[in-house]
Scaffold this active site. Structure first.
Site, PDB file in Angstrom:
ATOM      1  N   GLY A  50      33.184  10.615  -5.538  1.00 21.79           N
ATOM      2  CA  GLY A  50      32.815  10.121  -4.213  1.00 21.79           C
ATOM      3  C   GLY A  50      34.067   9.788  -3.413  1.00 21.79           C
ATOM      4  N   GLY A  51      34.422   8.510  -3.387  1.00 22.74           N
ATOM      5  CA  GLY A  51      35.521   8.016  -2.550  1.00 22.74           C
ATOM      6  C   GLY A  51      36.796   8.847  -2.636  1.00 22.74           C
TER       7      GLY A  51
ATOM      8  N   ASN B 239      31.698  14.540  -3.381  1.00 21.94           N
ATOM      9  CA  ASN B 239      30.571  14.105  -2.544  1.00 21.94           C
ATOM     10  C   ASN B 239      31.117  13.271  -1.384  1.00 21.94           C
ATOM     11  OD1 ASN B 239      28.249  13.028  -1.469  1.00 21.94           O
ATOM     12  ND2 ASN B 239      27.695  11.801  -3.266  1.00 21.94           N
ATOM     13  N   TRP B 240      31.108  13.854  -0.196  1.00 22.71           N
ATOM     14  CA  TRP B 240      31.697  13.163   0.966  1.00 22.71           C
ATOM     15  C   TRP B 240      30.742  12.124   1.554  1.00 22.71           C
ATOM     16  CZ3 TRP B 240      34.318  17.757   4.134  1.00 22.71           C
ATOM     17  CH2 TRP B 240      35.318  18.342   3.329  1.00 22.71           C
ATOM     18  N   LYS B 241      29.529  12.101   1.115  1.00 23.82           N
ATOM     19  CA  LYS B 241      28.517  11.143   1.588  1.00 23.82           C
ATOM     20  C   LYS B 241      28.423  11.139   3.128  1.00 23.82           C
ATOM     21  CE  LYS B 241      29.270   8.455  -2.533  1.00 23.82           C
ATOM     22  NZ  LYS B 241      28.972   7.227  -3.226  1.00 23.82           N
TER      23      LYS B 241
ATOM     24  N   GLU C  79      25.844   9.452 -13.622  1.00 29.14           N
ATOM     25  CA  GLU C  79      26.545   8.523 -12.746  1.00 29.14           C
ATOM     26  C   GLU C  79      25.943   7.129 -12.900  1.00 29.14           C
ATOM     27  OE1 GLU C  79      28.424  10.568  -9.151  1.00 29.14           O
ATOM     28  OE2 GLU C  79      26.326  10.287  -8.669  1.00 29.14           O
TER      29      GLU C  79
ATOM     30  N   GLY D 130      31.281   3.720  -6.484  1.00 28.89           N
ATOM     31  CA  GLY D 130      31.911   3.040  -5.347  1.00 28.89           C
ATOM     32  C   GLY D 130      32.331   1.609  -5.636  1.00 28.89           C
TER      33      GLY D 130
ATOM     34  N   SER E 152      33.517   6.103  -9.670  1.00 30.60           N
ATOM     35  CA  SER E 152      34.894   5.609  -9.525  1.00 30.60           C
ATOM     36  C   SER E 152      35.916   6.423 -10.308  1.00 30.60           C
ATOM     37  CB  SER E 152      34.969   4.117  -9.885  1.00 30.60           C
ATOM     38  OG  SER E 152      34.172   3.368  -8.990  1.00 30.60           O
TER      39      SER E 152
ATOM     40  N   HIS F 197      20.667  11.802  -6.255  1.00 31.17           N
ATOM     41  CA  HIS F 197      21.771  10.832  -6.251  1.00 31.17           C
ATOM     42  C   HIS F 197      21.178   9.425  -6.231  1.00 31.17           C
ATOM     43  CE1 HIS F 197      25.258   8.518  -5.013  1.00 31.17           C
ATOM     44  NE2 HIS F 197      25.994   9.547  -5.414  1.00 31.17           N
TER      45      HIS F 197
ATOM     46  N   GLU G  50      21.935   6.815  -4.721  1.00 37.06           N
ATOM     47  CA  GLU G  50      21.763   6.192  -3.402  1.00 37.06           C
ATOM     48  C   GLU G  50      20.440   6.628  -2.776  1.00 37.06           C
ATOM     49  OE1 GLU G  50      25.577   7.351  -1.810  1.00 37.06           O
ATOM     50  OE2 GLU G  50      26.538   5.914  -3.155  1.00 37.06           O
TER      51      GLU G  50
HETATM   52  C1  PEP Z   1      29.168   9.245  -6.088  1.00 33.70           C
HETATM   53  O1  PEP Z   1      28.635   8.619  -5.194  1.00 33.70           O
HETATM   54  O2  PEP Z   1      28.667  10.313  -6.474  1.00 33.70           O
HETATM   55  C2  PEP Z   1      30.396   8.699  -6.681  1.00 33.70           C
HETATM   56  C3  PEP Z   1      30.700   9.063  -7.882  1.00 33.70           C
HETATM   57  O3  PEP Z   1      31.118   7.806  -5.924  1.00 33.70           O
HETATM   58  P1  PEP Z   1      32.528   7.113  -6.288  1.00 33.70           P
HETATM   59  O4  PEP Z   1      33.405   8.165  -6.906  1.00 33.70           O
HETATM   60  O5  PEP Z   1      33.065   6.612  -4.996  1.00 33.70           O
HETATM   61  O6  PEP Z   1      32.217   6.029  -7.258  1.00 33.70           O
END
Ligand code: PEP
Length: 251
Positions: free
Chosen positions: A233-234, A9-11, A167, A173, A212, A95, A97
């Protein structure tokens, strides 16, 4: 046997130039054939990524879709039909967010889930509890309620063509990862909840862990019985790290 899936997920990240670099670096990655891989760029870069990854075994998905499907007067939204037409096979729905920062309700999430299916895409339904909810012992109740809404609204058969991502909000994050045991407990509960409706759907649906996930903790998480891959994500913004996570899912 469930095929592992790793989704990036590049957000809200990237410019045309940085996305071009990421595409090139992803093309260099050796990815295990046994693992299905997908990336979810921002809507602006979808077409660039679809064409840039042509011939590479990485699918492309969108981070969201409109709750209304089709075409029409809905300024600023993209429908599942439009996303499918752009070459997306996948879409994230619910998601955290979007649930927490943009106020998406279970009802809206479920409508998006159904719209994605209607357009032939695979929805990745995201579920998760906040830190406060975990600390007050409500994790399974919260995740169970988020899932139950979609099961009741879309029907259990819809999950034959869907993926569920657990998640924990506190792990996204933040650098805090759920322990493999914490994640497995919730994944097992999700599968058991689906099994109460259909054993066969529960046995084949893929459940991803997100929060994470990094190259150095992925293998341990993916080694758990009910974790079928990850939503990243990151670390998905760095091709080498993402490639390493995909390889961990193949072991
Ligand atoms: C996400 O936002 O779906 C996610 C898992 O982010 P991160 O890996 O950065 O925690």
């Amino acid at each position: 046997m469930r095929r592992p899936l790793v989704a990036g997920n590049w957000k809200m990240n990237g410019t045309r130039a940085s996305v071009a670099e990421l595409i090139e670096a992803l093309r260099q990655q050796e990815l295990p054939a046994a693992v299905e891989v997908a990336v979810f760029p921002s809507c602006l870069h979808l077409m660039q990524v679809v064409s840039g990854l042509e011939g590479k075994a990485i699918a492309v998905g969108a981070q969201d879709c409109a709750a209304e499907n089709g075409f029409g007067a809905l300024t600023g939204e993209e429908s599942a039909a439009q996303l499918a037409d752009a070459g997306c096979g996948w879409v994230l729905v619910g998601h955290s967010e979007r649930r927490l920062l943009l106020g998406e309700s279970d009802e809206t999430v479920s409508r998006k889930f159904k719209a994605a299916l209607e357009s032939g895409m695979t929805p990745v339904l995201c579920l998760g509890e906040t830190l406060e909810q975990r600390q007050s012992g409500q994790t399974l109740e919260v995740v169970g309620r988020q899932l139950a809404y979609v099961v009741a609204d879309a029907g259990i058969a819809a999950f034959e063509k869907a993926v569920v991502a657990y998640e924990p909000v506190w792990a996204i994050g933040s650098g805090l990862t759920a322990t493999p045991e914490q994640a497995q407990e919730v994944h097992a509960a999700i599968r058991a909840q689906l099994a109460r409706e259909s054993q066969s759907v529960a046995a084949q649906v893929r459940l991803l862990y997100g929060g994470s996930v990094k190259a150095d903790n992925a293998a341990e998480l993916f080694g758990m019985a009910d974790i079928d891959g990850g939503l990243i994500g990151g670390a998905s913004l760095k091709a080498n790290d993402f490639g390493a996570i995909c390889r961990a899912a193949g072991n």
